[in-house]
Design an enzyme around this catalytic site. Sequence first.
Site, PDB file in Angstrom:
ATOM      1  N   GLU A 113      19.824   2.466 -20.796  1.00  0.00           N
ATOM      2  CA  GLU A 113      19.152   1.273 -20.252  1.00  0.00           C
ATOM      3  C   GLU A 113      18.108   1.663 -19.217  1.00  0.00           C
ATOM      4  OE1 GLU A 113      22.246  -1.145 -18.567  1.00  0.00           O
ATOM      5  OE2 GLU A 113      23.378  -1.197 -20.436  1.00  0.00           O
ATOM      6  N   LYS A 115      16.575   1.396 -15.524  1.00  0.00           N
ATOM      7  CA  LYS A 115      17.141   1.119 -14.199  1.00  0.00           C
ATOM      8  C   LYS A 115      16.119   0.285 -13.423  1.00  0.00           C
ATOM      9  CE  LYS A 115      19.639   3.413 -10.470  1.00  0.00           C
ATOM     10  NZ  LYS A 115      19.004   2.776  -9.323  1.00  0.00           N
ATOM     11  N   ASP A 117      14.313  -1.777 -10.654  1.00  0.00           N
ATOM     12  CA  ASP A 117      14.263  -1.552  -9.213  1.00  0.00           C
ATOM     13  C   ASP A 117      14.203  -2.892  -8.482  1.00  0.00           C
ATOM     14  OD1 ASP A 117      14.237  -0.201  -6.886  1.00  0.00           O
ATOM     15  OD2 ASP A 117      12.162   0.477  -7.013  1.00  0.00           O
ATOM     16  N   TYR A 225      23.154  -6.723 -16.828  1.00  0.00           N
ATOM     17  CA  TYR A 225      23.516  -5.489 -17.541  1.00  0.00           C
ATOM     18  C   TYR A 225      24.985  -5.127 -17.475  1.00  0.00           C
ATOM     19  CZ  TYR A 225      22.349  -4.066 -12.761  1.00  0.00           C
ATOM     20  OH  TYR A 225      22.236  -3.986 -11.409  1.00  0.00           O
ATOM     21  N   LYS A 312      17.282   9.542 -12.226  1.00  0.00           N
ATOM     22  CA  LYS A 312      16.144   9.022 -11.466  1.00  0.00           C
ATOM     23  C   LYS A 312      14.888   9.794 -11.815  1.00  0.00           C
ATOM     24  CE  LYS A 312      17.765   6.928  -7.482  1.00  0.00           C
ATOM     25  NZ  LYS A 312      17.272   5.863  -6.673  1.00  0.00           N
ATOM     26  N   CYS A 406     -14.499   1.841  17.369  1.00  0.00           N
ATOM     27  CA  CYS A 406     -14.655   1.275  16.025  1.00  0.00           C
ATOM     28  C   CYS A 406     -15.710   2.075  15.264  1.00  0.00           C
ATOM     29  CB  CYS A 406     -15.064  -0.188  16.119  1.00  0.00           C
ATOM     30  SG  CYS A 406     -15.430  -0.916  14.515  1.00  0.00           S
ATOM     31  N   CYS A 409     -18.841  -0.395  14.794  1.00  0.00           N
ATOM     32  CA  CYS A 409     -19.629  -0.994  15.870  1.00  0.00           C
ATOM     33  C   CYS A 409     -19.436  -0.289  17.218  1.00  0.00           C
ATOM     34  CB  CYS A 409     -19.315  -2.485  15.995  1.00  0.00           C
ATOM     35  SG  CYS A 409     -17.696  -2.806  16.701  1.00  0.00           S
ATOM     36  N   CYS A 424     -10.215  -3.511  16.223  1.00  0.00           N
ATOM     37  CA  CYS A 424     -11.514  -3.617  16.871  1.00  0.00           C
ATOM     38  C   CYS A 424     -11.632  -5.035  17.418  1.00  0.00           C
ATOM     39  CB  CYS A 424     -12.646  -3.351  15.882  1.00  0.00           C
ATOM     40  SG  CYS A 424     -14.252  -3.840  16.545  1.00  0.00           S
ATOM     41  N   CYS A 430     -18.997  -7.219  14.939  1.00  0.00           N
ATOM     42  CA  CYS A 430     -18.647  -6.056  14.116  1.00  0.00           C
ATOM     43  C   CYS A 430     -18.914  -6.420  12.643  1.00  0.00           C
ATOM     44  CB  CYS A 430     -17.182  -5.717  14.358  1.00  0.00           C
ATOM     45  SG  CYS A 430     -16.619  -4.314  13.418  1.00  0.00           S
TER      46      CYS A 430
END
Length: 670
Positions: A113, A115, A117, A225, A312, A406, A409, A424, A430
């Site tokens: 099957e 798996k 998540d 399942y 896995k 930044c 700017c 910023c 900006c």
Amino acid sequence: MDKKEAEKEIARLTALIEEHNYKYYALSQPAISDYEFDKLLEKLIQLEKEHPDLVKPNSPTQRVGGFVSKEFKQVKHKYPMLSLANTYSEEELNDFDERVRKVVGDDLEYCCELKYDGLSISLIYKNGDLQQAITRGDGTQGDDITVNARTIRSIPLKLHGQGFPEEFEMRGEVYLPLKIFDKINKEREDAGDEPFANPRNCASGTLKMQDSAEVARRKLDSTLYYILGENLPYQEHYESLEHARKWGFKISEYTELVKDMKGVHNFIAKWEKKRHDLPFDIDGIVIKVNSFKQQQMLGLTAKSPRWAVAFKYQAERASTSLNSVSFQVGRTGIVTPVANLHPVLLAGTVVKRASLYNADSIKKLDIRVGDTVWVEKGGEIIPKVTEVDLSKRKPHSVPVEFPANCPECQTPLIRREGEAGYVCPNEMNCPPQIKGKIEHFVARRAMNIESMGSETIDLLFKANLVHTIADLYDLTVEQIIPLERMAEKSATNIIAGIDESKKVPFERVLFALGIRHIGETSAKKLAYHFKNMDALEKATTEQLLNVADVGEIVAKSIQEFFSNAHNKKIVEKLREKGLNFALNSEELALFSNALEGKTFVISGVFAKHSRDEMVNMIEKNGGKHVGSISAKTSYIIAGENMGPAKADKAKKLNIPLITEDEFVKMIENK
Ligand code: IVH
């Protein structure tokens, strides 16, 4: 229709709706259109409204949710919820096979099957009715999340056909399909909120949400399942699941029976390649001994069954070199580091850029330009850098520094309390923040100015024609024509689109302003509560906190927005230009102040209105709806099946219980 006829018709509609649900979810063979399905459901809702005493807790009408619970009841699992031993290599798997064969011999079949998540869930059925849904918790006891599970359309509330045991548990996984995950995250980003890291986290948060109506909106899915119970009707796992599908459960279509390890390895190899084409995340595969008798012979350890094992997949990753790191500034000023990589093939696509999240993660990785790094792709679309290969580090490399100013700017960056990212603060000047705000403003779900995309916005900004969202309404066709790639037709279109946006209703104008933490839903709630921009602008913290879902952070964000002189100017200009700054008269007719100052708790099941409708009615009439009883509660609207704990608490605090009808009267007397 008299009561007897109504009862019959409700039973007929319920059966019909369930039949179609079954065809849609269990069989993936819809027999009618969504529209026809909705019509059937509407009919049932109407009938149940007329005959409240005939509503059953497992009626298909209960799937929209609307239950608000303060906390979930803890319940003990009848059979502990075990997990699986993990393996990562073919050798480990062969060891498993050897152990199994030692106990049961060579007459053996394995069920392979995917798996999924997500989060494991246990569903308890009695006489074909869903009784209870419980999360895994610590394996011994979990949360009773039945109200939320009912909103998951692929979980049958009533079983189909025959042959299911009188009492049994179905276990499986609740997960979020990738498409829906992307949509939810997009919405969060629109509201300036942090997106979920992956579909699993989002599913987990959703399943434990206290407002089941919100759970219903998130559209979780399920796959089952594992069947558990005494006197099960079949002797094998695979066969049981095939029958469970006929009873209405959503069973994975990707399961395969194999005879030996060769079959197992083929299955693994097949999905290793194809797993990224699935519409959901998997993190491996599961191999189960198929015969129940053999499962029993093998038995369990304290943690996991000896008859099953997980394999896995290594997270799909690739190694490449880091060319540079750039720092991107978003609409709300958050600065995100992005890795620019030497292009590398990962899970079928060429990756050139990857997320580095924030300053902390850069420090933690100790990443340096020229490093060889590992990039991974998880549930999210953007790959991320997960590791630096230190063995390949070049001499004289220097750590990547998060800039102090930044990058767009040059304003010094700041760090807001309690937040990981640098920001910023130069909101007004900006460039990416200005353009980002305009992009948000014109978006489909905001002002819906279709004629304007990000390229146009860029052109207008560079030509110094727009600096704020309000400037859009000063634009003329003549100003636009001379711009690159523009002509009379496109310019006229743009202006027409801007003009048309003046008709957009107040709640969307509010969303379009781009106030931090205000998404589509909260904009709507605020608009309905305050009814116009003036009232919202002047609202005190206390008044703001009176709106459902508005907490300290949101309230503060609203007040900061309106107290900022620059924003004030923009808002005033938008008002002058004729945007909708109030609900229209049709919308207003549905409102009153009849419930002003009153706080309501809703408990139980109602005959004439869904919980969502009741919350709406409370809010539209000036009241406040809260999830739990406190001394501040004015009334409890008590329906059928009100929980005993709530009833006790109400009595203790001396809070009056009213019926649905009494509640409706309060509003009608407005
Ligand atoms: S069987 C007693 N089958 O993986 C064994 N589990 O650690 C019950 N999972 O908690 C689990 N897909 O949440 C099984 N096809 C599948 C699965 C699956 C996902 C999850 C489940 C379990 C965890 C194992």
